[in-house]
Structures are given as structure tokens and as C-alpha cells.
Design an enzyme around this catalytic site. Structure first.
Site, short mmCIF file in Angstrom:
data_model
loop_
_atom_site.label_atom_id
_atom_site.label_comp_id
_atom_site.label_asym_id
_atom_site.label_seq_id
_atom_site.Cartn_x
_atom_site.Cartn_y
_atom_site.Cartn_z
N GLY A 1 -5.31 -2.89 4.54
CA GLY A 1 -4.59 -4.01 3.93
C GLY A 1 -5.25 -5.35 4.12
N ARG A 2 -5.76 -5.61 5.32
CA ARG A 2 -6.35 -6.93 5.60
C ARG A 2 -7.76 -7.08 5.02
NH1 ARG A 2 -5.36 -3.94 9.92
NH2 ARG A 2 -7.01 -3.26 11.34
N LYS B 1 8.50 -2.65 14.16
CA LYS B 1 9.07 -2.35 12.84
C LYS B 1 10.06 -1.19 12.92
CE LYS B 1 6.19 -2.22 9.33
NZ LYS B 1 4.96 -1.98 8.54
N HIS C 1 -6.21 -35.04 15.37
CA HIS C 1 -5.09 -35.88 15.79
C HIS C 1 -3.94 -35.04 16.33
CE1 HIS C 1 -6.86 -39.62 14.24
NE2 HIS C 1 -7.41 -38.81 13.34
N LYS D 1 0.83 -1.20 0.00
CA LYS D 1 0.00 0.00 0.00
C LYS D 1 0.87 1.26 0.00
CE LYS D 1 -4.02 1.91 2.42
NZ LYS D 1 -4.97 1.69 3.53
N GLU E 1 9.97 -5.58 4.48
CA GLU E 1 10.04 -6.97 4.02
C GLU E 1 9.74 -7.07 2.53
OE1 GLU E 1 8.15 -6.98 8.22
OE2 GLU E 1 8.15 -5.72 6.43
N GLU F 1 -5.55 -8.40 14.33
CA GLU F 1 -4.97 -7.10 13.99
C GLU F 1 -6.02 -6.01 14.06
OE1 GLU F 1 -1.47 -6.60 11.17
OE2 GLU F 1 -3.10 -5.79 9.94
#
Length: 550
Positions: free
Chosen positions: A267-268, A512, A384, A206, A212, A353
Site C-alpha cells: 500500500g505505501r 485494528k 519558528h 487493496k 475506515e 511502517e
């Protein structure tokens, strides 16, 4: 401080939670044969059964009263009208506009954003068609065979979850890959398999400043130019999705290759935008539109259905009931569909978030539990692994079970086996089994009294574990769009009830910013005096280890 705890409905729910904590769901089912009919909602794409929660009609009535006292309907209107409900960043929240199929004008700051959205969709359609039809050529004139999405968080989780969920609908004309981790191992593994003459990189960020993503994008660009021996190759192999066109162009991407994003899309919640470009490239633009249509179906349901039959509202209220009032601090997302293996991770980010906060939108400390820890795994694998904990731990973990009536990949009798487990687990978590039943069962099987006395306590399941069941008719683009939008609106309602700003993420920023400073120190081998002794010690260990390996 005007806390939610002062509301009359909140006080009633505190009292009711103390009473309900002494009840057992098995008894509630026994006294009300209409419980499923009363506590389920059927929509075109799925059925929501929430009857296996520790609730009565009185509980639901009071929860709905809470929603009204918190002005959920007023805030819903504000969101859809484009008011700046993201108060800490002074932004509108309009991911719903991205899938609005009515062509209705939506005005923000005297600008019709519907026009921007339509233009962006046309660009996604034209570009994805060129890639899929082999009309977009790489630097050597060969068509694209692979696309690599470089992003992190919402710029990665959404598209990856969707393309993997709908893999059976892909014609495999383009192979889509995802790189999100700044650990070089991931991008090295992806690039190793690719031909630089035939690969397209989609850099999704964005702001176009995410460390990263930019680190991975630089590595991909160096890899490409090392093969092509020409920086001009970048325009044939790199596109960007960003709201910061200037940064994308400065990075080296052609202006025409930048797809728009807007600050009113978080963003999400962004897979409905050009962030979904990998979806259109992988599945085809028609299926991307079907995904948007499914989300729009739920937008309309959320806007117009009465609160008592409104699926996102009910899910949000149950979450608040289970976490804030009954004290269950964890929730599992358990898909019984291999295709949905990334759904738990996607919803983990979406909810935690958004609402994992301890300050109200007024800036006051919150004096009640907000949202639970979200985690999960594919259902059968989980059975399991951690279902032992779900069934017999002292900690109660409410869970959402998500499955499909029809499978998109029928193999012998596999799906009936899957569905039988899907149904059995929610029944077992609700009913449990007591010591008396266990003893009778073991006696009937011929076990000795001594053995029965030894093991019976270990086999007790107390039950009374809350679950929601979401049963899709079939996993397809439209129903998946509906499922995702269901949870998006659930998160919105949670935030309103809990008095939280759901659309910022300041908790991501501190780590960050510190990482940026520490990286400079690691590269310069000079430790800042401001660090604590632990961080200094760890950095010194890194220095000394690297020196000793030279």
C-alpha cells in the site's frame, strides 16, 4: 542467531563510532577542502550533498563494506526479479514493475505481470481522459467536476502528497478531494461543498475490507442515493481500486468500474498503480507517466550505479550510521518548498511502517536500534517552531533538507529568501558557534562585559548536527517521481542491512482487530470481561456521558 552485530564491518563501525563521536564536522571540513566533492552525488533531477554528516572516507568505506557483507546487491536483484522477499506474506515486491518503461516481461508464477500492468495503465488513461474531457456523465447527464478519493494510509497519503506537490501543473478541470479519517467531520466537510450530480468517488482499498475506508464509502454512497433516489446512480459515480474485485462488486460497484491492484504491491508503495488514479484525473495522464518515468530513472540508477555513488544506498547507510551506531533516535524531513508540505507525513509512513520493527526476518529479537522516529514540517515554519530544539537540545536530530533551485511560482524575491534560509540552516547546524566567537561579536556591538557574561552561554550552538541536502533542479512530475523512488530504495536497503522484512505491517493489525471488537461492544453497550480496568473505565465513561446527554 546470526545477528548483523557479528559481521566484521559492524564491529569496525562500533569502534569508529566511538572515535567519531569525539570529532567535530567543522574540523573535518577545515582539513579537507574537497569534502563536498567527495561526499555528494549529482543525478539528472537532483543533487545529494551528504558531506555534513559525521563521516570520513574510512566511515563510508566501512559502511559500504557492511552493505556488501549484508548482500545488498543480491537482495536488490531478488526484488527486481520478483522473488518473494516479503517473507512473512510470501509475496514478491514489485512496485518498481509499475513504472518499468522497457516493456520487459516480468514473470511471476508463470504469469507475465507486465501485460497486466499495461492493461491497467490503459484503463487509467482512458478513464481519466473521459473524466477530464467531460465525456463521463453523472446520473443526471452532467459532467463530473469533482473527484473524491476515499482511502487511508498508502491509498491516501501518496496520491494526496503528489497532487498537492504538483498543484501548479494542474489545469483545474477537475477538483480532487481526499477523505481518509473515519472521524465523520472530514467527510461531512468534503460532501457539504459538492453537487452529487457532478461528483465521482474513488474507493481505494487493496483488500476492500479496511474499516475506515468502508465506513466512509458507505456514507458517500448513502449521500449519493439520497439525492438521486436511485441505486443505479452508483455505477455513474463510484469506481474502486482494489485487488479484491469480488468484495468491491459485493459492495455495489460495477465490475467494469474496478481498477486492478495486486498483492505484490504494498500500500505505501502503490501510488504508481491505479491508486494514482486521482493524480491522472487531476494533472492529466501525461504528467502521471512523467512521474513514473522519474521513478524509473532512479530504479535504473539504483540497479546499475556502483554502491559508492548510489544515492539510495548512501542515504540508507547514513541512516544506519546515525541511528544504529551514533544513537540518534529521531530524524527530521524538512522540505523548503510549500508544494511539498505533505512529504514529511508521506515519508513518515513509508519508513516507519516499513522498518519500525524489532524482530529480524528470521524471527529473532533484534539487539540493535533500527530506524529513527521520522517527523518534520515545512522548513520556514519549522524554523519558528522546533529548530530551537534542533540547534541547542542535548538530543541530536539528523535532518534531510529538501529544496529546489528554481521555483514553479516566482514571486518577487521570495525564492532567494527561501534558499538563503535553506542553505544557512545546514551550515549553522554543522558549524555552530562557540562562546569565544559570541563574546567577540557582542563586544564589537558595544555590549557591556556584564551583559556578555550573562547571555553568552545561552547563545552557544554546539553544531555537529548531521544533515543531508537534496536539491532538486525544479519540482516537476519527473523530479518528484525520482525523489519518491530515492526514498523507497533507501528504505529497502535499510531493511536489508538491519535484517528486517520491510514490506509487511503486522504492527498495524492488533489495534485494528481490538477496535473491531470494541466497536461491537460500544454499539451493544455490553463490556467484555476480558478488558483491563483502564479500558473498562473509559468505556463506562463513554456510556454514562452519552446517557446523560440524551
Amino acid at each position: 542467531m546470526n545477528s548483523r552485530t557479528s559481521l566484521s564491518s559492524w564491529k569496525k563501525l562500533v569502534t569508529q563510532s566511538e572515535t567519531m563521536a569525539k570529532c567535530h564536522m567543522k574540523e573535518l571540513f577545515a582539513i579537507n577542502e574537497q569534502r563536498f566533492n567527495e561526499f555528494s552525488i549529482q543525478l539528472p533531477s537532483f543533487l545529494l550533498d551528504y558531506s555534513k554528516n559525521l563521516i570520513t572516507t574510512e566511515t563510508i568505506s566501512t559502511l559500504l563494506e557492511l552493505a556488501k557483507e549484508c548482500d545488498v546487491e543480491v537482495w536488490r536483484k531478488k526484488m527486481f526479479q520478483g522473488e518473494s522477499i516479503n517473507s512473512t506474506e510470501n509475496r514478491a515486491v514489485l512496485h518498481t514493475a509499475l513504472r518499468n518503461r522497457s516493456n520487459k516481461d516480468i514473470i511471476i508464477a508463470k504469469k507475465n505481470i507486465s501485460e497486466d500492468i499495461r492493461h491497467a495503465l490503459v484503463k487509467v488513461e482512458e478513464f481519466s481522459n473521459k473524466i477530464r474531457q467531460g465525456l463521463w456523465k453523472g446520473y443526471s447527464g452532467k459532467p463530473i467536476t469533482d473527484a473524491v478519493n476515499i482511502g487511508v494510509g498508502g491509498s491516501n497519503l501518496g496520491p494526496q502528497m503528489v497532487t498537492e506537490a504538483l498543484r501548479q501543473y494542474s489545469d483545474n478541470s477537475i477538483n480532487v478531494h481526499y477523505v481518509s479519517n473515519v472521524d465523520g467531520t472530514q467527510i461531512a466537510d468534503v460532501l457539504r461543498k459538492l453537487n452529487p450530480e457532478k461528483v465521482l468517488f474513488i474507493v481505494s482499498s487493496k483488500t476492500f475490507t479496511t474499516t475506515e475506508t468502508m465506513t466512509n464509502a458507505k456514507t458517500a454512497m448513502k449521500w449519493l442515493t439520497a439525492s438521486s433516489f436511485d441505486n443505479k446512480a452508483i455505477k455513474k459515480h463510484f469506481v474502486a481500486v482494489s485487488s479484491n474485485k469480488k468484495n468491491a462488486i459485493s459492495f455495489g460497484i460495477e465490475e467494469n468500474n474496478v481498477f486492478d491492484m495486486w498483492d505484490w504491491v504494498g500500500g505505501r508503495f502503490s501510488l504508481w498503480s491505479a491508486i494514482g488514479l486521482p493524480i491522472a484525473i487531476d494533472l492529466g495522464f501525461d504528467k502521471f507517466i512523467a512521474l513514473l518515468d522519474g521513478a524509473n530513472d532512479i530504479d535504473n540508477h539504483f540497479c546499475f550505479a556502483p554502491l559508492e555513488s548510489n544515492a539510495p544506498v548512501i542515504l540508507a547507510l547514513l541512516s544506519v550510521w546515525n541511528c544504529t551506531f551514533l544513537g540518534h533516535q529521531s530524524q527530521a524531513i524538512l522540505p523548503y518548498d510549500q508544494s511539498l508540505h505533505r512529504l514529511s507525513a508521506y515519508l513518515q509512513q513509508a519508513e516507519m511502517e516499513s522498518n519500525g520493527k524489532s524482530v529480524s526476518w528470521d524471527g529473532d529479537d533484534i539487539d540493535y536500534a533500527t530506524v529513527p522516529t521520522i517527523w518534520g514540517e515545512l522548513g520556514i515554519n519549522g524554523q519558528h517552531a522546533f529548530y530551537q530544539y534542533l540547534h541547542q537540545s542535548n538530543n541530536i536530530v539528523p535532518a534531510d533538507f529538501i529544496g529546489s533551485v528554481e521555483t514553479v511560482t516566482p514571486v518577487n524575491n521570495h525564492h532567494n529568501t527561501l534558499l538563503s534560509n535553506f542553505l544557512a540552516q545546514t551550515q549553522a547546524l554543522m558549524q555552530g558557534v562557540n562562546k569565544g566567537q559570541i563574546c567577540l561579536d557582542l563586544k564589537a556591538k558595544g555590549y557591556t562585559d556584564e551583559y556578555i557574561e550573562k547571555v553568552s552561554s545561552h547563545k552557544v550552538h554546539k553544531g555537529n548536527r548531521p544533515t543531508n541536502t537534496i536539491l532538486l533542479k525544479r519540482l516537476e512530475p519527473r523530479s518528484l517521481g525520482s525523489l519518491i523512488a530515492l526514498y523507497e530504495h533507501k528504505i529497502f536497503v535499510q531493511g536489508i542491512i538491519l535484517k528486517i522484512c520491510s514490506f509487511d505491517q503486522w504492527g498495524v493489525e492488533l489495534g485494528k482487530s481490538l477496535a473491531h471488537k470494541i466497536q461491537k461492544e460500544l454499539e451493544g453497550k455490553e463490556i467484555n470481561a476480558g478488558h483491563d480496568s483502564s479500558t473498562k473505565g473509559l468505556m463506562n465513561f463513554i456510556y454514562s456521558t452519552l446517557e446523560n446527554t440524551k
